[in-house]
Design an enzyme around this catalytic site. Structure first.
Site, PDB file in Angstrom:
ATOM      1  N   VAL A   1     -14.738  10.406  -2.386  1.00 10.34           N
ATOM      2  CA  VAL A   1     -14.477  11.828  -2.628  1.00 10.34           C
ATOM      3  C   VAL A   1     -12.979  12.141  -2.684  1.00 10.34           C
ATOM      4  O   VAL A   1     -12.589  13.288  -2.818  1.00 10.34           O
ATOM      5  CB  VAL A   1     -15.136  12.734  -1.560  1.00 10.34           C
ATOM      6  CG1 VAL A   1     -16.652  12.687  -1.684  1.00 10.34           C
ATOM      7  CG2 VAL A   1     -14.689  12.345  -0.172  1.00 10.34           C
ATOM      8  N   GLU A   2     -12.155  11.106  -2.587  1.00  9.23           N
ATOM      9  CA  GLU A   2     -10.716  11.339  -2.686  1.00  9.23           C
ATOM     10  C   GLU A   2     -10.141  10.529  -3.844  1.00  9.23           C
ATOM     11  O   GLU A   2     -10.425  10.818  -4.999  1.00  9.23           O
ATOM     12  CB  GLU A   2     -10.037  11.064  -1.335  1.00  9.23           C
ATOM     13  CG  GLU A   2     -10.568  12.059  -0.283  1.00  9.23           C
ATOM     14  CD  GLU A   2      -9.939  11.921   1.089  1.00  9.23           C
ATOM     15  OE1 GLU A   2      -8.708  11.944   1.185  1.00  9.23           O
ATOM     16  OE2 GLU A   2     -10.692  11.794   2.079  1.00  9.23           O
ATOM     17  N   MET A   3      -9.415   9.455  -3.570  1.00  9.01           N
ATOM     18  CA  MET A   3      -8.777   8.741  -4.679  1.00  9.01           C
ATOM     19  C   MET A   3      -9.680   7.665  -5.297  1.00  9.01           C
ATOM     20  O   MET A   3      -9.381   7.157  -6.368  1.00  9.01           O
ATOM     21  CB  MET A   3      -7.432   8.168  -4.215  1.00  9.01           C
ATOM     22  CG  MET A   3      -6.417   9.292  -3.939  1.00  9.01           C
ATOM     23  SD  MET A   3      -5.096   8.805  -2.810  1.00  9.01           S
ATOM     24  CE  MET A   3      -4.002   7.966  -3.949  1.00  9.01           C
TER      25      MET A   3
END
Ligand SMILES: [Cu+2]
Lengths: 336, 104
Positions: free
Chosen positions: A126-128
């Site tokens: 859900v981030e990088m």
């Protein structure tokens, strides 16, 4: 290496001295650094490049700075962050400011050092969304980075998970708050903050019990609490530190955030559900958003019976904890 | 000869019982006081809380695992040293609080 804290900060820590009851708010003389990753100019500069380099994400569009932006209080000013693709992370992006002083990182405290923390968001889907087994070979192909890693971390095997984490952590350790009006007040300059804010300080440390947790120089003691943001038990919701281990005291608890530069880093709380400091202070000092029936609500969260005036005084005080942005040259060219 | 051995055994058992000590650790200013202890198997630790708010001492060390739960001001809690393995005590609310227990 000693980090330059800026002229005003140096003045505060050496030339003047604080009155005794104010001394706990004064900046410690040294920025904590692990033995195996002492700060050097090469490490900080390398870490800075990595921090701002979008090639560290799967999409080549997201860097650490996307969700922890220097111009947005080292956060992203939205309740929960937009991720690679369409997803959103489950929690509010915490500020990088003064994380050098923290012994637990992330809202649930699952990392014990910035080195442990740094790689989490890179890999998180859900981030990088960038698995390290893909990222490391990608970076190893960039000759400019190979040189910089060898210079900053000689004899540590070049570019690998450890040196990547160490470099980013080194830069993050230099992201420090500057001298805020309250710092001058704490050093004896009674005119540095308004009368209203000075009254707010008294309420903050006294009747409102804010300083029971928002304590010391960084205005957090690193403690974890369930402040009653959600009703009843948390079935199907974010269990916070309880996700690490099923310890009763950890049910629905999250880290006490710093209040340094707090005006720059809203919205507030781990779920980003609160827009204003007035609302945040009201929730904390009135026994939580939900007063009753909250499982494991912190005993530190009680109704302190504050008046509207006292809340506004506390808010005026919190605003005096914001200093000018630190000096920072954001890289525009990256290693090739 | 048998009698002497028995006597020695009894004396040995007695001396263990007699030497089991209770150590008092206060929680004040969000620190454990003292922050280091050297103890023996069988000893007990009493945790006091002089702070105006709660603490929660625990260790995850398997051999001496304990968790006193939420401990409000003025309340006393106890734990017993079960195994000869040194361990760290933390507070579940304040991870910056650290008590190093050396078991000899
Ligand atoms: Cu505690």
């Amino acid at each position: 290496m000693i980090i330059k804290l800026g002229l005003s900060a140096l003045l505060i820590s050496s030339t003047l001295f604080a009155t005794s009851d104010m001394s706990k708010w004064i900046r410690p003389n040294e920025v904590p650094q692990p033995k195996d990753n002492k700060l050097t100019k090469d490490r900080i500069e390398l870490g800075k490049l990595l921090y701002f380099d979008k090639r560290l994400s799967a999409s080549d569009k997201i860097s650490c700075a996307t969700c922890h932006a220097p111009k947005r209080g080292w956060t992203d000013l939205v309740p929960v962050s937009k991720a690679v693709g369409a997803g959103r992370g489950p929690r509010n992006s915490p500020t990088v400011l003064n994380t050098a002083y923290l012994r637990r990182l992330f809202w649930d405290g699952r990392a014990k050092s910035l080195e442990q923390q740094a790689l989490g968001p890179i890999e998180a889907d859900v981030e990088m969304n960038m698995p390290l087994e893909v990222l490391i070979p990608k970076l190893q192909k960039i000759q400019g980075y190979v040189k910089l890693f060898n210079k900053a971390y000689p004899n540590e095997g070049g570019i690998n998970n450890k040196t990547l984490a160490k470099a980013i952590a080194s830069f993050e350790r230099t992201v420090l708050s500057t001298t805020a009006p309250f710092d001058k007040y704490a050093m004896g300059d009674t005119k540095a903050i308004s009368k209203k804010a000075a009254k707010g300080y008294k309420v903050f440390i006294g009747k409102a019990h804010c300083a029971d947790c928002h304590d010391k120089f960084n205005f957090t003691d690193g403690s974890f609490h369930n402040i009653g943001l959600k009703d009843g038990d948390l079935q199907g919701k974010d269990l916070g530190r309880y996700n690490l281990k099923r310890r009763a005291a950890w049910y629905g608890v999250f880290k006490t955030p710093t209040l340094r530069d707090v005006t720059k880093s809203g919205p507030y709380f781990h779920d980003g559900s609160v827009k204003t400091l007035t609302e945040a202070a009201t929730i904390c000092a009135s026994g939580g958003r939900y007063k009753n029936g909250v499982k494991n609500k912190s005993t530190y969260i009680e109704d302190r019976h504050l008046t509207q005036t006292e809340i506004s005084q506390i808010v005026a005080f919190m605003k005096t904890l914001t200093g000018p942005d630190m000096k920072l040259k954001i890289p525009t060219k990256f290693p090739q | 000869m048998k009698k002497i051995v028995t006597t020695l055994l009894v004396a040995g058992a007695l001396s263990v019982t007699l030497s089991a000590k209770n150590w008092v650790v206060n929680q004040k200013g969000k620190t454990f006081i003292p922050s280091k202890l050297t103890v023996h198997v069988g000893d007990t630790i009493t945790f006091d809380n002089s702070d105006p708010f709660a603490h929660n001492a625990y260790t995850d060390d398997e051999a001496n695992e304990f968790d006193v739960g939420m401990q409000p001001t003025g309340k006393e809690t106890h734990m017993k040293i079960k195994s000869k393995e040194s361990f760290n005590v933390e507070c579940a609310i304040h991870p910056n609080m650290l008590l190093e227990v050396t078991v000899e």
